[in-house]
Design an enzyme around this catalytic site. Structure first.
Site, PDB file in Angstrom:
ATOM      1  N   ASP A   1      20.048  15.306  98.502  1.00 34.06           N
ATOM      2  CA  ASP A   1      19.114  14.281  98.968  1.00 34.06           C
ATOM      3  C   ASP A   1      18.159  13.854  97.857  1.00 34.06           C
ATOM      4  OD1 ASP A   1      17.894  16.898  99.168  1.00 34.06           O
ATOM      5  OD2 ASP A   1      16.249  15.982 100.282  1.00 34.06           O
TER       6      ASP A   1
ATOM      7  N   GLU B   1      16.436  19.130 100.752  1.00 32.21           N
ATOM      8  CA  GLU B   1      15.532  19.922  99.914  1.00 32.21           C
ATOM      9  C   GLU B   1      14.202  19.212  99.728  1.00 32.21           C
ATOM     10  OE1 GLU B   1      13.674  21.359  96.102  1.00 32.21           O
ATOM     11  OE2 GLU B   1      14.284  19.344  96.713  1.00 32.21           O
TER      12      GLU B   1
END
Length: 402
Positions: free
Chosen positions: A80, A172
């Site tokens: 991400d 994350e």
């Protein structure tokens, strides 16, 4: 396929996570890249490749003959990108940097006066954006570097190595990267995240981190008849904020210094909410910061009336140092791998956190290595081509068993 080819492919996927989402992963689009990575791992020839329902990608590179008894070493990177800047329609390009101000486009530029790290890369090729989005080197550079390193091992079976575990994680950037991670599925005894900054960084100390939400209840009365009656929640929240230490913000701290960081405020005279984060490397100081916010909230409730202020604290992650210190061979091995590649290693405290910090507390000691990138989470993000190529060499040095 080179590490640069892979990176340019991966940044074309919009994988921005969403801190307001109630789902996991926080955005389904992260799974689109996850599926592509799983397919690539299978094509390369890794074993036990899977994309699970949570969006984690796991794979294994079996040990070469005679090295099956070595500890399983893992490598992780997250898929991400930060919610702080758009990751949609990234227009990445490679430019030669001669020095001075580098125009990105759309009114944005990389200026070494503002970003002095640029001075280290005069004469090198940089991968940059067009000034409208982040680049995504955090952490698609790490993904590309790990993928290229294992592909090199598969292309050169004469290089001895133990069993290598690979994982690519979602969410994350919103602090949830390990929420549903399976240590069993990963299968590593020790690991490295490849999620750091400029080339040469080795990190095994990170912030202790918590998030805080303050909810303020006011009393809204028509302003024409509000004297001695109205309790304006916006002004009440502002009073609470004004009591935070002015010098203990991200803009006034560095190194091991902790901070309070106000991220968001919204509301009206009746109800106002404030979101902030607390960071400190030292656990005692970290706990003191949380206690300070609780005491401040209790004080304001005595001033404005019980229930006017409501504080919610949530720990996010802790300093991995205590989990790494018994396994300092991980750090010495990383230093040696960098030196062998002609890279000068530098151990730095992370003014942030990684998946590895949480993974270390889940039983897998996991320091962090550089990706080579700089200026993460914004439109000025860039990464030198040479740094990515060197990081592949570093990872290969860590993976090989001779």
């Amino acid at each position: 396929m080179t590490v640069i080819d892979r990176f340019l492919s991966y940044v074309s996927f919009d994988t921005q996570s969403d801190e307001t989402s109630q789902t996991f992963p926080s955005t389904e689009k992260q799974k689109v890249l996850g599926r592509a990575l799983a397919d690539e791992l299978k094509t390369l020839g890794l074993c036990d490749v899977r994309l699970d329902d949570y969006g984690y990608v796991y794979a294994v590179l079996p040990a070469t003959k005679g090295y099956e008894n070595l500890p399983v070493l893992g490598f992780l990177a997250h898929m991400d990108t930060s919610p702080s800047a758009s990751g949609e329609n990234v227009k990445a390009r490679i430019v030669s940097y001669p020095g001075g101000v580098l125009e990105l486009g759309n009114g944005k530029a990389l200026d070494p006066v503002v970003f002095p790290s640029l001075n280290r890369y005069c004469g090198q090729d940089l991968i940059v954006t067009d000034g409208t989005t982040l680049l995504g080197a955090d952490d698609k550079a790490g993904v590309a570097e790990i993928m290229t390193a294992v592909s090199e091992l598969l292309a050169h079976p004469e290089i001895p190595h133990g069993k290598i575990a690979v994982a690519f994680t979602p969410d994350e950037e919103v602090g949830a990267g390990m929420d549903h991670f399976s240590v069993e599925a990963f299968g590593a005894q020790f690991a490295y995240t490849v999620d750091g900054g400029e080339l040469g960084e080795i990190e095994y100390e990170n912030f202790n981190a918590a998030s805080a939400t303050l909810f303020v209840r006011g009393l809204n009365i028509h302003p024409g008849s509000a004297k001695n009656k109205m309790k304006n929640a916006i002004l009440m929240a502002n009073e609470w904020l004004s009591r935070l230490p002015a010098a203990e913000t991200p803009a006034h701290t560095e190194g091991y210094e902790g901070f309070y960081h106000v991220m968001h405020i919204e509301g009206d005279e009746s109800e106002t909410s404030v979101s902030l984060i607390i960071r400190d490397h030292d656990m005692g100081k970290f706990n003191a910061r949380k206690s300070f916010l609780e005491d401040l909230t209790a004080f304001e409730n005595r001033v404005w009336g019980a229930g006017s202020f409501e504080l919610t604290l949530r720990d996010s992650y802790f300093n991995m140092k205590e989990k790494i210190l018994p396994h300092m061979a991980l750090i010495e091995n990383a230093k040696a791998a960098m030196q062998k590649a002609g890279v000068e290693p530098q151990c730095l405290p992370i003014r942030g956190g990684t998946d590895g910090a949480r993974l270390s507390f889940m039983g897998v000691p996991c320091p962090n290595l550089s990706t080579g990138g700089a200026n993460f989470h914004g439109v000025h993000e860039y990464i030198p081509v040479r740094s990515m190529e060197k990081m592949v060499e570093v990872l290969l040095n860590l993976m090989r068993a001779d």
